[in-house]
Design a protein around this motif. Structure first.
Motif, mmCIF file in Angstrom:
data_model
loop_
_atom_site.group_PDB
_atom_site.id
_atom_site.type_symbol
_atom_site.label_atom_id
_atom_site.label_comp_id
_atom_site.label_asym_id
_atom_site.label_seq_id
_atom_site.Cartn_x
_atom_site.Cartn_y
_atom_site.Cartn_z
ATOM 1 N N PHE A 181 0.835 -1.204 0.000
ATOM 2 C CA PHE A 181 0.000 0.000 0.000
ATOM 3 C C PHE A 181 0.871 1.257 0.000
ATOM 4 C CE2 PHE A 181 -2.496 3.239 2.434
ATOM 5 C CZ PHE A 181 -3.471 3.476 1.473
ATOM 6 N N GLY A 182 1.898 1.272 0.836
ATOM 7 C CA GLY A 182 2.802 2.414 0.904
ATOM 8 C C GLY A 182 3.502 2.682 -0.415
ATOM 9 N N LYS A 183 3.966 1.616 -1.074
ATOM 10 C CA LYS A 183 4.625 1.778 -2.379
ATOM 11 C C LYS A 183 3.642 2.297 -3.423
ATOM 12 C CE LYS A 183 8.282 -1.689 -1.896
ATOM 13 N NZ LYS A 183 8.752 -3.017 -2.345
ATOM 14 N N TYR A 184 2.424 1.812 -3.372
ATOM 15 C CA TYR A 184 1.395 2.241 -4.320
ATOM 16 C C TYR A 184 1.069 3.728 -4.130
ATOM 17 C CZ TYR A 184 -2.990 2.295 -6.901
ATOM 18 O OH TYR A 184 -3.995 2.605 -7.789
ATOM 19 N N MET A 185 1.051 4.175 -2.890
ATOM 20 C CA MET A 185 0.676 5.555 -2.578
ATOM 21 C C MET A 185 1.848 6.545 -2.632
ATOM 22 S SD MET A 185 -2.601 5.533 -2.077
ATOM 23 C CE MET A 185 -2.851 7.138 -1.320
ATOM 24 N N LYS A 186 3.071 6.053 -2.560
ATOM 25 C CA LYS A 186 4.252 6.923 -2.465
ATOM 26 C C LYS A 186 4.305 8.022 -3.529
ATOM 27 C CE LYS A 186 9.258 6.804 -1.893
ATOM 28 N NZ LYS A 186 9.383 7.417 -0.593
ATOM 29 N N PRO A 187 4.011 7.720 -4.802
ATOM 30 C CA PRO A 187 4.121 8.788 -5.805
ATOM 31 C C PRO A 187 3.021 9.850 -5.722
ATOM 32 C CG PRO A 187 3.698 6.643 -6.864
ATOM 33 C CD PRO A 187 3.743 6.424 -5.399
ATOM 34 N N ILE A 188 2.024 9.640 -4.889
ATOM 35 C CA ILE A 188 0.900 10.573 -4.822
ATOM 36 C C ILE A 188 1.199 11.656 -3.795
ATOM 37 C CG2 ILE A 188 -1.567 10.800 -4.325
ATOM 38 C CD1 ILE A 188 -1.760 7.788 -5.183
ATOM 39 N N ALA A 189 1.239 12.883 -4.260
ATOM 40 C CA ALA A 189 1.485 14.024 -3.369
ATOM 41 C C ALA A 189 0.212 14.345 -2.595
ATOM 42 C CB ALA A 189 1.924 15.234 -4.174
ATOM 43 N N GLY A 190 0.386 14.977 -1.444
ATOM 44 C CA GLY A 190 -0.746 15.423 -0.647
ATOM 45 C C GLY A 190 -1.428 16.616 -1.295
ATOM 46 N N ALA A 191 -2.523 17.043 -0.702
ATOM 47 C CA ALA A 191 -3.320 18.146 -1.241
ATOM 48 C C ALA A 191 -2.513 19.443 -1.344
ATOM 49 C CB ALA A 191 -4.574 18.362 -0.395
ATOM 50 N N GLU A 192 -1.482 19.577 -0.515
ATOM 51 C CA GLU A 192 -0.642 20.776 -0.575
ATOM 52 C C GLU A 192 0.560 20.587 -1.490
ATOM 53 O OE1 GLU A 192 -0.167 21.209 3.746
ATOM 54 O OE2 GLU A 192 -1.334 23.065 3.568
ATOM 55 N N GLY A 193 0.611 19.458 -2.204
ATOM 56 C CA GLY A 193 1.689 19.203 -3.149
ATOM 57 C C GLY A 193 2.942 18.602 -2.543
ATOM 58 N N MET A 194 2.909 18.314 -1.270
ATOM 59 C CA MET A 194 4.078 17.773 -0.574
ATOM 60 C C MET A 194 3.962 16.254 -0.449
ATOM 61 S SD MET A 194 5.744 20.526 0.043
ATOM 62 C CE MET A 194 6.978 19.961 1.175
ATOM 63 N N ASP A 197 -7.025 13.870 3.463
ATOM 64 C CA ASP A 197 -5.941 14.846 3.403
ATOM 65 C C ASP A 197 -6.458 16.183 2.870
ATOM 66 O OD1 ASP A 197 -3.088 15.685 3.421
ATOM 67 O OD2 ASP A 197 -3.332 15.649 1.247
ATOM 68 N N GLU A 198 -7.247 16.138 1.814
ATOM 69 C CA GLU A 198 -7.816 17.362 1.241
ATOM 70 C C GLU A 198 -8.724 18.063 2.255
ATOM 71 O OE1 GLU A 198 -10.970 18.558 -2.257
ATOM 72 O OE2 GLU A 198 -9.751 16.763 -2.551
ATOM 73 N N PHE A 199 -9.565 17.302 2.937
ATOM 74 C CA PHE A 199 -10.447 17.846 3.974
ATOM 75 C C PHE A 199 -9.615 18.468 5.100
ATOM 76 C CE2 PHE A 199 -12.284 16.817 8.179
ATOM 77 C CZ PHE A 199 -13.404 17.644 8.164
ATOM 78 N N TRP A 200 -8.574 17.742 5.524
ATOM 79 C CA TRP A 200 -7.803 18.158 6.687
ATOM 80 C C TRP A 200 -7.082 19.483 6.482
ATOM 81 C CZ3 TRP A 200 -8.559 17.480 11.412
ATOM 82 C CH2 TRP A 200 -7.567 17.700 12.369
#
Length: 154
Positions: free
Chosen positions: A18-31, A139-142
């Protein structure tokens, strides 16, 4: 049935996957974000992802030891309920007073999908597909509501 060691290895492998799958996805603030161990930045408020032999779930947990403060945080989130559900694109369950797996009192807002097992690797894509859009939406909500909780925590 799996041995304890095999069960632990499968659980660990699921979260690594799951972590590897999600790693390339940046958070809502681009980080970059550690999606598996998401940090809200507010003490006693956690975003939890969980999977076991019967279900997969995602939640917001309020763990403050003071029942009054825990209720205040929960009530504040309740004020943002429509925003949360709009961001998620679905409604979640709300429990103002429950306990976690260690029987510690918490408030919890969550969604789960039953009938999926972390021990069945063929179900992992469905489990990841359940968790991924929800943790991204949280993340977007937060980023929109975190300042309110920073003020309450100060």
């Amino acid at each position: 049935m799996y041995s304890k060691e095999e069960a632990a290895r499968l659980r660990q492998q699921f979260w690594i996957t799951f972590g590897k799958y999600m790693k390339p996805i940046a958070g809502a603030e681009g980080m970059p974000v550690n999606w598996v161990n998401y940090k809200t930045g507010i003490k006693h408020i956690f975003f939890r992802t969980d999977a076991d032999q019967k279900k997969v779930s995602i939640s917001i947990e309020i763990t403050h030891p003071d029942a009054g403060v825990r209720a205040l945080f929960y009530e504040q989130l309740l004020m943002f309920k429509n925003m949360l559900h709009d961001t998620l694109g679905e409604e979640w369950e709300w429990l103002p007073d429950t306990v976690n797996t260690q029987y510690i009192p918490i408030a919890k807002i969550f969604a789960e999908r039953a009938g999926l097992s972390i021990y069945n690797q063929q179900q992992w894509p469905e489990m990841i597909s359940f968790l991924k859009p929800r943790i991204i939406a949280l993340d977007e909500f937060w980023i929109n509501v975190k300042p309110v909780f920073e003020d309450l925590s100060a």
